[in-house]
Design an enzyme around this catalytic site. Structure first.
Site, PDB file in Angstrom:
ATOM      1  N   THR A  43      43.891  82.615  72.050  1.00 24.29           N
ATOM      2  CA  THR A  43      45.313  83.116  72.258  1.00 24.29           C
ATOM      3  C   THR A  43      45.487  84.454  72.607  1.00 24.29           C
ATOM      4  O   THR A  43      44.412  85.133  73.139  1.00 24.29           O
ATOM      5  CB  THR A  43      45.620  82.732  71.075  1.00 24.29           C
ATOM      6  OG1 THR A  43      47.190  82.935  70.763  1.00 24.29           O
ATOM      7  CG2 THR A  43      45.264  83.437  69.988  1.00 24.29           C
ATOM      8  N   LYS A  47      44.168  85.349  76.803  1.00 23.61           N
ATOM      9  CA  LYS A  47      44.093  84.204  77.782  1.00 23.61           C
ATOM     10  C   LYS A  47      44.287  84.596  79.136  1.00 23.61           C
ATOM     11  O   LYS A  47      43.823  84.096  80.100  1.00 23.61           O
ATOM     12  CB  LYS A  47      45.849  83.532  77.511  1.00 23.61           C
ATOM     13  CG  LYS A  47      45.860  82.930  76.374  1.00 23.61           C
ATOM     14  CD  LYS A  47      47.201  82.183  76.362  1.00 23.61           C
ATOM     15  CE  LYS A  47      47.557  81.645  74.738  1.00 23.61           C
ATOM     16  NZ  LYS A  47      48.972  80.790  74.971  1.00 23.61           N
ATOM     17  N   ASP A 103      49.151  74.809  78.015  1.00 19.17           N
ATOM     18  CA  ASP A 103      50.365  75.145  77.355  1.00 19.17           C
ATOM     19  C   ASP A 103      51.559  74.663  77.933  1.00 19.17           C
ATOM     20  O   ASP A 103      52.465  74.099  77.365  1.00 19.17           O
ATOM     21  CB  ASP A 103      50.451  76.764  77.471  1.00 19.17           C
ATOM     22  CG  ASP A 103      49.552  77.464  76.366  1.00 19.17           C
ATOM     23  OD1 ASP A 103      49.242  76.975  75.400  1.00 19.17           O
ATOM     24  OD2 ASP A 103      49.264  78.569  76.544  1.00 19.17           O
ATOM     25  N   ALA A 129      62.239  85.948  79.871  1.00 18.79           N
ATOM     26  CA  ALA A 129      61.647  85.923  80.997  1.00 18.79           C
ATOM     27  C   ALA A 129      60.165  86.853  80.870  1.00 18.79           C
ATOM     28  O   ALA A 129      59.869  87.200  81.738  1.00 18.79           O
ATOM     29  CB  ALA A 129      62.277  86.345  82.117  1.00 18.79           C
ATOM     30  N   ALA A 132      56.004  83.487  78.407  1.00 16.61           N
ATOM     31  CA  ALA A 132      55.942  82.215  77.830  1.00 16.61           C
ATOM     32  C   ALA A 132      57.417  81.666  78.892  1.00 16.61           C
ATOM     33  O   ALA A 132      57.350  80.441  79.206  1.00 16.61           O
ATOM     34  CB  ALA A 132      56.675  82.195  76.403  1.00 16.61           C
ATOM     35  N   ASN A 152      67.612  87.050  80.804  1.00 17.73           N
ATOM     36  CA  ASN A 152      66.830  87.845  80.300  1.00 17.73           C
ATOM     37  C   ASN A 152      67.293  89.219  79.988  1.00 17.73           C
ATOM     38  O   ASN A 152      68.019  89.644  80.697  1.00 17.73           O
ATOM     39  CB  ASN A 152      65.450  88.008  80.857  1.00 17.73           C
ATOM     40  CG  ASN A 152      64.205  88.629  79.997  1.00 17.73           C
ATOM     41  OD1 ASN A 152      64.157  88.018  78.804  1.00 17.73           O
ATOM     42  ND2 ASN A 152      63.718  89.593  80.524  1.00 17.73           N
ATOM     43  N   THR A 154      65.982  92.078  80.086  1.00 14.55           N
ATOM     44  CA  THR A 154      65.498  93.030  81.304  1.00 14.55           C
ATOM     45  C   THR A 154      65.727  92.060  82.480  1.00 14.55           C
ATOM     46  O   THR A 154      64.856  91.120  82.782  1.00 14.55           O
ATOM     47  CB  THR A 154      63.933  93.153  81.170  1.00 14.55           C
ATOM     48  OG1 THR A 154      63.815  93.677  79.872  1.00 14.55           O
ATOM     49  CG2 THR A 154      63.760  94.125  82.068  1.00 14.55           C
ATOM     50  N   GLY A 241      59.618  74.405  68.274  1.00 14.30           N
ATOM     51  CA  GLY A 241      58.110  74.673  69.205  1.00 14.30           C
ATOM     52  C   GLY A 241      56.895  73.924  68.759  1.00 14.30           C
ATOM     53  O   GLY A 241      55.850  74.069  69.199  1.00 14.30           O
TER      54      GLY A 241
HETATM   55  P1  ATR Z   1      55.543  85.822  75.417  1.00 15.10           P
HETATM   56  O1  ATR Z   1      54.510  85.944  75.976  1.00 15.10           O
HETATM   57  O2  ATR Z   1      55.880  85.266  74.039  1.00 15.10           O
HETATM   58  O3  ATR Z   1      56.895  85.420  76.194  1.00 15.10           O
HETATM   59  P2  ATR Z   1      56.795  88.490  76.038  1.00 15.10           P
HETATM   60  O4  ATR Z   1      56.169  88.366  77.299  1.00 15.10           O
HETATM   61  O5  ATR Z   1      56.797  89.857  75.082  1.00 15.10           O
HETATM   62  O6  ATR Z   1      56.143  87.456  75.026  1.00 15.10           O
HETATM   63  O7  ATR Z   1      58.273  88.074  75.897  1.00 15.10           O
HETATM   64  C1  ATR Z   1      59.227  88.140  75.092  1.00 15.10           C
HETATM   65  C2  ATR Z   1      60.511  87.617  75.329  1.00 15.10           C
HETATM   66  O8  ATR Z   1      61.543  88.129  74.358  1.00 15.10           O
HETATM   67  C3  ATR Z   1      61.080  88.602  76.634  1.00 15.10           C
HETATM   68  O9  ATR Z   1      61.963  87.742  77.336  1.00 15.10           O
HETATM   69  C4  ATR Z   1      61.784  89.727  76.146  1.00 15.10           C
HETATM   70  O10 ATR Z   1      62.750  90.218  76.662  1.00 15.10           O
HETATM   71  P3  ATR Z   1      62.486  91.496  77.778  1.00 15.10           P
HETATM   72  O11 ATR Z   1      61.895  90.852  78.963  1.00 15.10           O
HETATM   73  O12 ATR Z   1      63.699  92.247  78.093  1.00 15.10           O
HETATM   74  O13 ATR Z   1      61.635  92.295  77.043  1.00 15.10           O
HETATM   75  C5  ATR Z   1      62.572  88.679  74.867  1.00 15.10           C
HETATM   76  N1  ATR Z   1      62.882  89.784  73.686  1.00 15.10           N
HETATM   77  C6  ATR Z   1      61.957  90.116  72.777  1.00 15.10           C
HETATM   78  N2  ATR Z   1      63.065  90.914  72.113  1.00 15.10           N
HETATM   79  C7  ATR Z   1      64.112  90.787  72.554  1.00 15.10           C
HETATM   80  C8  ATR Z   1      65.359  91.364  71.730  1.00 15.10           C
HETATM   81  N3  ATR Z   1      65.433  92.364  70.977  1.00 15.10           N
HETATM   82  N4  ATR Z   1      66.419  91.270  72.753  1.00 15.10           N
HETATM   83  C9  ATR Z   1      66.558  90.382  73.398  1.00 15.10           C
HETATM   84  N5  ATR Z   1      65.215  89.939  74.186  1.00 15.10           N
HETATM   85  C10 ATR Z   1      64.047  90.097  73.550  1.00 15.10           C
END
Ligand code: ATR
Length: 277
Positions: A43, A47, A103, A129, A132, A152, A154, A241
């Site tokens: 994990t 990965k 996955d 985005a 996952a 997303n 961002t 999930g």
């Molecule tokens: P994972 O591998 O689980 O996808 P990650 O790559 O850190 O983990 O992605 C987390 C996701 O949750 C991203 O889409 C993130 O948005 P950003 O790309 O803008 O960072 C989103 N996310 C996490 N915290 C957030 C928040 N407070 N508000 C909106 N989106 C959030």
């Protein structure tokens, strides 16, 4: 879930959880190999690192760019590499590690089983985005969804996924931002909902929940996120999930054992461990 499945199939195997620092991942995999482990799951953050460490990559690990499952294989007398399980009486001299990824299949199988959803031709709003979210978008595209709406925090990351989809899956329409009309599925791949005071990952003013929307949240703890609660109130089908966790595990089980995974046994074990019921 794996220990319950091993017991159900009468296999004298054990699944153990171990922690290794990323800088020791190579040594950890090597240790498992020389000790005769059948395989491993990895994990975060291992990965991606494992891609460069394993001896060979299955097409699933190449496509998804990550390894969550390793199978150890032995070289038979005629030179073929076979799962270690087939050498139980006569351990091979040469053993290699092969990286897989289960996955993405886990997500598709869970959507099929838990929401009874066939993905071909569907319109999907995907929230998130990150890692996952990207895998989910690409898997949905390979399953032949008609349209994907990528939202997303961002924006640039959603744009990157849109570009990737347009390049590799030209028949899938990939839009940015909320759709103007209904969708069949809303999929949360953000981490919003893990903490009790998190805001909804969906802007309900921009896109109100309706009974026709099925909502899937990749989060399984808590069992009901605020998004799933709101979706239920709106009258839509929901799933968390847990099924994705189950199905990625079932697929790994089949890779190691060559047997059909006992899904019911594995689901009950997961539910008992995670929710205590
Ligand atoms: P994972 O591998 O689980 O996808 P990650 O790559 O850190 O983990 O992605 C987390 C996701 O949750 C991203 O889409 C993130 O948005 P950003 O790309 O803008 O960072 C989103 N996310 C996490 N915290 C957030 C928040 N407070 N508000 C909106 N989106 C959030």
């Amino acid at each position: 879930m794996h220990n319950a499945a091993f017991a159900a199939l009468g296999l004298n195997w054990r699944y153990l959880a171990c922690e290794a620092r990323p800088e020791n991942l190579r040594a950890a995999i090597e240790g498992a190999r020389v000790m005769g482990f059948m395989g491993l799951n990895l994990t975060v953050p291992h990965k991606l690192l494992a891609l460069d460490i394993v001896d060979a990559l299955d097409v699933s690990a190449k496509v998804w760019g990550a390894v969550n499952t390793i199978r150890f294989e032995g070289r038979s007398t005629n030179g073929d590499w076979l799962p270690l399980r087939l050498f139980e009486k006569d351990p091979p001299v040469e053993i290699r590690s092969v990286g897989f990824n289960t996955d993405a299949d886990g997500l598709a199988n869970s959507l099929r089983e838990d929401l009874k959803m066939e993905l071909r031709g569907k319109r999907v709003l995907l929230l998130g985005a990150g890692g996952a979210g990207r895998s989910a978008a690409l898997k949905l595209a390979t399953e032949g969804v008609a349209e994907l709406f990528l939202v997303n925090r961002t924006h640039s990351k959603a744009l990157e996924i849109q570009t990737e989809i347009q390049k590799n899956f030209p028949s899938v329409r990939a839009g940015l931002d909320y759709p103007k009309t209904d969708v069949d599925l809303i999929l949360n791949a953000t981490s919003l909902g893990l903490k009790p005071d998190d805001t909804l990952p969906l802007d309900e003013k921009a896109f109100p929940l309706r009974p026709t929307h099925a909502v899937y949240d990749m989060i399984y703890r808590p069992a009901e996120t605020a998004l799933l609660k709101a979706a239920k109130t709106a009258g839509g089908k929901t799933a968390n999930g847990l099924g994705m966790l189950l199905h990625q595990g079932a697929k790994a089980f089949e890779i190691w054992t060559g047997e059909t995974a006992p899904l019911g046994v594995m689901r009950r074990a997961l539910e008992q461990n995670i929710y205590g019921n």
